[in-house]
Design a protein around this motif. Structure first.
Motif, short mmCIF file in Angstrom:
data_model
loop_
_atom_site.label_atom_id
_atom_site.label_comp_id
_atom_site.label_asym_id
_atom_site.label_seq_id
_atom_site.Cartn_x
_atom_site.Cartn_y
_atom_site.Cartn_z
N GLY A 76 0.79 -1.23 0.00
CA GLY A 76 0.00 0.00 0.00
C GLY A 76 0.82 1.27 0.00
O GLY A 76 0.29 2.35 0.28
N HIS A 77 2.10 1.17 -0.29
CA HIS A 77 2.92 2.37 -0.41
C HIS A 77 4.10 2.08 -1.33
O HIS A 77 4.31 0.93 -1.73
CB HIS A 77 3.41 2.85 0.98
N GLU A 78 4.87 3.10 -1.64
CA GLU A 78 5.99 2.93 -2.54
C GLU A 78 7.18 2.28 -1.84
O GLU A 78 7.41 2.51 -0.65
CB GLU A 78 6.43 4.29 -3.14
N ASP A 201 14.58 0.63 2.39
CA ASP A 201 13.13 0.44 2.50
C ASP A 201 12.68 0.99 3.85
O ASP A 201 12.91 0.39 4.90
CB ASP A 201 12.80 -1.05 2.40
N THR A 202 12.04 2.15 3.82
CA THR A 202 11.63 2.84 5.05
C THR A 202 10.13 2.72 5.30
O THR A 202 9.53 3.58 5.95
CB THR A 202 12.03 4.33 4.98
N ASN A 203 9.53 1.68 4.76
CA ASN A 203 8.08 1.47 4.94
C ASN A 203 7.26 2.67 4.49
O ASN A 203 6.27 3.05 5.11
CB ASN A 203 7.76 1.16 6.41
N GLY A 204 7.68 3.28 3.38
CA GLY A 204 6.91 4.38 2.80
C GLY A 204 7.20 5.74 3.40
O GLY A 204 6.55 6.72 3.05
N VAL A 216 6.24 8.68 -8.63
CA VAL A 216 5.55 7.45 -9.03
C VAL A 216 4.07 7.66 -9.30
O VAL A 216 3.56 7.42 -10.38
CB VAL A 216 5.72 6.38 -7.94
N ASN A 217 3.36 8.11 -8.27
CA ASN A 217 1.92 8.27 -8.41
C ASN A 217 1.51 9.71 -8.66
O ASN A 217 0.34 9.99 -8.90
CB ASN A 217 1.20 7.75 -7.16
#
Length: 219
Positions: A76-78, A201-204, A216-217
């Motif tokens: 649910g996130h980048e 990877d910082t969990n978004g 990205v989005n």
């Protein structure tokens, strides 16, 4: 003589046993979390990168690769995605020792120049200036990005070095970065440090970074 009934909530024995259970459970949970976290924050190796093994903290040799930020439908996130080899200051063959030395140089330079007096790195620092955790992925530094165009440099890394060494020449928005006397050598280390940091990877975190225009989005 009649025994006086005591409510369980007023029983010292109940509360002593509860405290013991809670303390024991908390200690066990802390130990489990420690052993679960250590492998996740342990830096990977160059062999991992070459084998396509994803680590939350990749090896410093990740500077030899292209890094993108892509939406994970599952999470649910980048998340950072490490792609094919990419030239970084004209090379894509930095050894682990060379890459570590360059990234460490940048880390030490960021500490010596007190970057976190204004910026944020991995959640630490101030919020006066932009968060640097994913600065390498900021579309403004990419090809055709406004910052790269502003400096007139051909590559993202050269544009960032030019900006860091001559910030007064490139005012951005209403807040101008002060001239901290960053040398070109230090600036290359800082850019390597930022590129490595962007691969973590910082969990978004930071939230909504992927939604900025051109990302990205953000489209």
């Amino acid at each position: 003589m009649t025994d006086k009934k005591v409510s369980v909530w007023g029983s010292n024995r109940f509360w002593k046993r509860s405290a013991a259970w809670v303390t024991g459970f908390s200690a066990a949970l802390l130990v489990w979390l420690t052993f679960d976290t250590i492998p996740q924050i342990t830096m990977g190796t160059d062999a991992d990168l070459q084998s396509g093994i994803t680590k939350r903290v990749p090896a410093p040799t990740v500077i030899n690769y292209k890094i993108t930020y892509e939406l994970s439908d599952k999470r649910g996130h980048e998340v950072p995605v490490i792609g094919e080899k990419e030239k970084f200051f004209g090379r894509d063959d930095y050894s682990e020792e060379e890459a570590m030395e360059l990234v460490n140089l940048g880390k030490l330079a960021s500490q010596a120049k007190n970057c976190m007096d204004c910026h944020t790195l991995l959640g630490n620092g101030a919020y006066y200036a932009p968060d640097l955790t994913k600065a390498w992925l900021d579309p403004m530094w990419a090809d055709n990005g406004s910052y790269q165009a502003m400096t007139g440099q051909a590559t993202k890394e050269d544009a960032m070095v030019e900006f860091l060494t001559n910030p007064s020449s490139y005012p951005s928005h209403e807040r101008m970065m002060p001239n901290l006397g960053i040398t070109e050598h230090e600036a290359k280390g800082l850019v390597a440090f930022l590129k490595h940091m962007s691969s973590i990877d910082t969990n978004g975190f930071p939230r909504n970074f992927g939604k900025i225009k051109g990302a990205v989005n953000g489209k």
